[in-house]
Scaffold this motif. Structure first.
Motif, PDB file in Angstrom:
ATOM      1  N   GLU A  37      39.544   8.431  52.920  1.00 22.16           N
ATOM      2  CA  GLU A  37      40.942   8.373  53.348  1.00 22.16           C
ATOM      3  C   GLU A  37      41.226   9.332  54.502  1.00 22.16           C
ATOM      4  O   GLU A  37      41.824   8.941  55.502  1.00 22.16           O
ATOM      5  N   SER A  38      40.788  10.590  54.380  1.00 21.80           N
ATOM      6  CA  SER A  38      41.109  11.593  55.397  1.00 21.80           C
ATOM      7  C   SER A  38      40.014  11.760  56.440  1.00 21.80           C
ATOM      8  O   SER A  38      40.285  12.205  57.559  1.00 21.80           O
ATOM      9  N   TRP A  73      31.778  15.108  46.266  1.00 19.11           N
ATOM     10  CA  TRP A  73      31.544  13.858  45.556  1.00 19.11           C
ATOM     11  C   TRP A  73      30.483  14.106  44.483  1.00 19.11           C
ATOM     12  O   TRP A  73      29.718  15.074  44.561  1.00 19.11           O
ATOM     13  N   ARG A  91      39.194  23.563  49.205  1.00 19.86           N
ATOM     14  CA  ARG A  91      40.309  22.668  49.517  1.00 19.86           C
ATOM     15  C   ARG A  91      41.443  23.395  50.242  1.00 19.86           C
ATOM     16  O   ARG A  91      42.625  23.160  49.974  1.00 19.86           O
ATOM     17  N   ASP A 108      35.509  12.091  53.092  1.00 20.61           N
ATOM     18  CA  ASP A 108      36.532  11.421  52.307  1.00 20.61           C
ATOM     19  C   ASP A 108      36.924  10.127  53.016  1.00 20.61           C
ATOM     20  O   ASP A 108      37.190  10.124  54.221  1.00 20.61           O
ATOM     21  N   PRO A 140      34.731  10.573  44.403  1.00 19.89           N
ATOM     22  CA  PRO A 140      35.316  11.863  44.799  1.00 19.89           C
ATOM     23  C   PRO A 140      35.560  12.716  43.559  1.00 19.89           C
ATOM     24  O   PRO A 140      36.139  12.247  42.573  1.00 19.89           O
ATOM     25  N   THR A 165      34.419  16.394  51.674  1.00 19.20           N
ATOM     26  CA  THR A 165      34.927  16.755  50.358  1.00 19.20           C
ATOM     27  C   THR A 165      33.807  16.597  49.343  1.00 19.20           C
ATOM     28  O   THR A 165      32.733  16.073  49.645  1.00 19.20           O
TER      29      THR A 165
END
Length: 246
Positions: free
Chosen positions: A23-24, A30, A175, A21, A121, A28
């Protein structure tokens, strides 16, 4: 009397890969999307797809479309659902047989990417053409349900893997964080993984054990057996711009 026309058949595919990801930094889900180059929904993003050729099997058509639009040849390809609501496409009625595919990160890095093919994402998609947002939501629900009771996570991994790597896949799909000790006990109790007797090389401290999946357990359960839809001989395709129907 109303002039009725038979529905048009199409094939689309949802392709999931694990990637960091932006951002993090955590792994994740995709998926690749293709940009619509014609009406309806000109300019919007959509799932890779195409019309169903009358001479091709469903799985062969799904595989062919994937290779033509993204260059991907996933090992796991399964029929997901058939979407045929009357209002899902302007004009004539279109019934889409939707497949889903899972690819490893190294495979995803080889996908064709340009102004008309991009990765997004899975949980942060823009508005998509037709009912494709709904299709992706259904595919995510199916994946998150199935990963808890089947060996489907294998499609994201190499032939051998550590239990930490397997847990990373489950955490990315579900998640949520999983307790390492509980996860180990759960996986070992299922009998789906086998200790190879080897350890991961090139890591500090004590190298973790490497596992492989038990070959007696199929990735795709059910009376139909394997759901991998690839023919035994390579597909012969003609390159053309990315396409997406409904």
């Amino acid at each position: 009397m109303t002039d009725l026309h038979p529905p048009v058949l199409a094939v689309s595919t949802v392709i999931f890969a694990l990637r960091p990801d932006v951002e993090s930094g955590f792994m994740t889900l995709w998926l690749p999307l293709v940009r619509r180059t014609r009406d309806p929904y000109l300019g919007l993003w959509a799932l890779p797809g195409g019309w169903l050729p009358p001479e091709e099997e469903l799985s062969t058509a799904a595989a062919s479309t994937l290779r033509e639009t993204t260059g991907l040849s996933p090992k796991y390809l399964e029929q997901l659902y058939t979407f045929g609501d009357l209002s899902r496409s302007p004009g004539s009625r279109v019934v889409s047989i939707v497949y889903w595919a899972l690819v490893q990160s190294t495979e995803a890095d080889l996908a064709a990417v340009d102004e008309n093919v991009q990765w997004f994402p899975a949980d942060r998609l823009p508005e998509l053409a037709f009912d494709h947002n709904h299709i992706v939501e259904y595919a995510l629900w199916r994946l998150r349900t199935k990963v808890e009771y089947s060996r489907i996570a294998h499609a994201f991994l190499g032939e051998t893997f550590t239990l930490a790597q397997l847990r990373d896949v489950h955490e990315a799909v579900l998640r949520r964080a999983l307790d390492p000790a509980n996860f180990r006990r759960m996986i070992e109790s299922t009998g789906t993984v086998v200790d190879t007797g080897l350890r991961l090389a090139g890591v500090p401290h004590r190298p973790p054990r490497l596992y492989r999946y038990n070959d007696s357990h199929s990735i795709a359960e059910g009376p139909l057996g394997s759901t991998v839809g690839w023919p035994e001989t390579p597909l012969q395709t003609t390159p053309h711009p990315p396409r997406s129907t409904t």
